[in-house]
Design an enzyme around this catalytic site. Structure first.
Site, short mmCIF file in Angstrom:
data_model
loop_
_atom_site.label_atom_id
_atom_site.label_comp_id
_atom_site.label_asym_id
_atom_site.label_seq_id
_atom_site.Cartn_x
_atom_site.Cartn_y
_atom_site.Cartn_z
N GLY A 24 34.34 35.17 38.83
CA GLY A 24 35.15 35.10 40.03
C GLY A 24 34.72 33.81 40.85
N GLY A 82 36.85 32.00 43.28
CA GLY A 82 37.49 32.67 44.36
C GLY A 82 36.81 32.65 45.90
N TYR A 98 44.40 49.19 44.67
CA TYR A 98 42.86 48.34 44.93
C TYR A 98 42.05 49.24 45.29
CZ TYR A 98 39.66 45.29 47.32
OH TYR A 98 38.76 44.45 47.58
C1 AKB Z 1 41.80 43.12 51.27
O1 AKB Z 1 42.23 42.97 52.29
O2 AKB Z 1 42.36 43.61 50.22
C2 AKB Z 1 40.24 43.04 51.08
C3 AKB Z 1 39.43 44.00 51.33
C4 AKB Z 1 39.41 44.79 52.76
O3 AKB Z 1 38.75 44.43 50.42
N1 AKB Z 1 40.10 41.64 51.84
#
Ligand code: AKB
Length: 320
Positions: free
Chosen positions: A10, A13, A142
């Site tokens: 990565g 990035g 996430y």
């Molecule tokens: C996001 O906004 O998804 C990232 C994080 C806070 O991990 N920057």
């Protein structure tokens, strides 16, 4: 003594670019890998492997070919894009991490692995201040992938003896590389709209407080935790690290100190509910006590650095 070889996954990035540059400037031997080559001129001459982290054989072979001793796995789908493409995000985040952990645990040469977790592991039930072991029921793909990732890292530490280290990053803000697909991205993209013909349209409400951090501190945290003696890494999960916390209104007021004509409007979209589930700040006393973490860059310094850097690269209309 043989030199350490740092393999950065990565590397093109947002965090990878800054981290690769910092390691290279510190004289370390660095191998970059990503699905696209680095954009920064000062990284273009470094060894680069075009690699998809979801390809287990490629991960194991490329890391071995370079005699890797340290792996920094920074490739991930972030929160906002993850909600739009859940299966892709889960696959990239989980398969990628498992490939890296498996190949590292099998290797006889790899001494340490770094993998970033996030404030996204915390969910709405947590309250405004996230404790190190606070309530973690994330509500984004996430966040779920980061929480599961923390547990996988703990499993590899316990069952395969892998020295894997991790911190929970807040929103990251830096001059060199844009973020992509996150909920905290407004705090970087606003600096590309300082003198636009129309006000900057912020996708979060003006009073949404979130934890944030300048890249200098983000890179510093990674360097610091990776160089700490193993006996100082006492926590079995990722460490909370706190930089600074602010809402869009506070950031924009600070920008106006430098750019009086700057204007913003607020048009919250689907990212608002992601942000509403995240804490305002993190209690990072464990990281401070265990391996001496401390953040350096405050909001005034951060805004000044971002504006100076943008003004060096873009000729602004009101500067003649
Ligand atoms: C996001 O906004 O998804 C990232 C994080 C806070 O991990 N920057």
């Amino acid at each position: 003594m043989p030199r350490n070889v740092h393999f950065i996954i990565g590397a093109s990035g947002q965090l990878g670019t800054e981290f690769a540059l910092a390691l290279h400037q510190a004289g370390e031997q660095v191998v970059l890998s990503d699905i696209k080559p680095p954009e920064l001129d000062s990284l273009k001459d470094l060894p680069f492997e075009c690699m998809d982290v979801r390809d287990a054989d490629a991960v194991a072979n490329r890391m071995a070919q370079h005699g890797t001793t340290h792996v920094h796995h920074l490739a991930a789908a972030l929160s906002a894009r993850g909600e739009k493409e859940p299966q892709w995000a889960w696959d990239l985040n989980m398969r990628g991490l498992l490939n890296v952990l498996e190949a590292s645990a099998d290797s006889k040469k790899i001494a340490k692995v770094f993998w970033p977790s996030s404030i996204a592991v915390f969910g709405p039930k947590n309250g405004p201040v996230a404790e190190q072991n606070g309530h973690r029921i994330p509500e984004t793909v996430y966040g779920i992938s980061k929480q599961a990732g923390e547990q996988w890292c703990a499993w590899f530490r316990q069952h395969r003896g892998l020295d894997v280290r991790s911190v929970r990053y807040p929103g990251l803000i830096g001059e060199l590389s844009p973020p992509g697909g996150g909920t905290t991205d407004y705090a970087v993209e606003v600096f590309d709209h300082l003198d636009g013909p129309t006000p900057y349209s912020c996708f979060l409400s003006k009073d949404t407080v979130l934890p944030m951090m300048h890249m200098e501190d983000a890179v510093g945290a990674m360097m610091q935790i990776m160089s700490a003696p193993q006996g100082r890494i006492l926590n079995s999960e990722s460490y909370n690290i706190q930089g600074l916390s602010f809402d869009p209104e506070t950031l924009f007021a600070e920008i106006q100190q430098h750019v009086p004509g700057f204007e913003a409007v607020f048009a919250p979209d689907f990212r608002q509910s992601i942000a509403d589930g995240w804490p305002d700040e993190l209690n990072d006393s464990a990281a401070r006590e265990d391996w001496g973490w401390t953040a350096k860059v405050g909001i005034q310094d951060l805004v000044q650095r971002m504006i100076v850097s943008k003004r060096q690269s873009i000729p602004f209309p009101n500067e003649g």
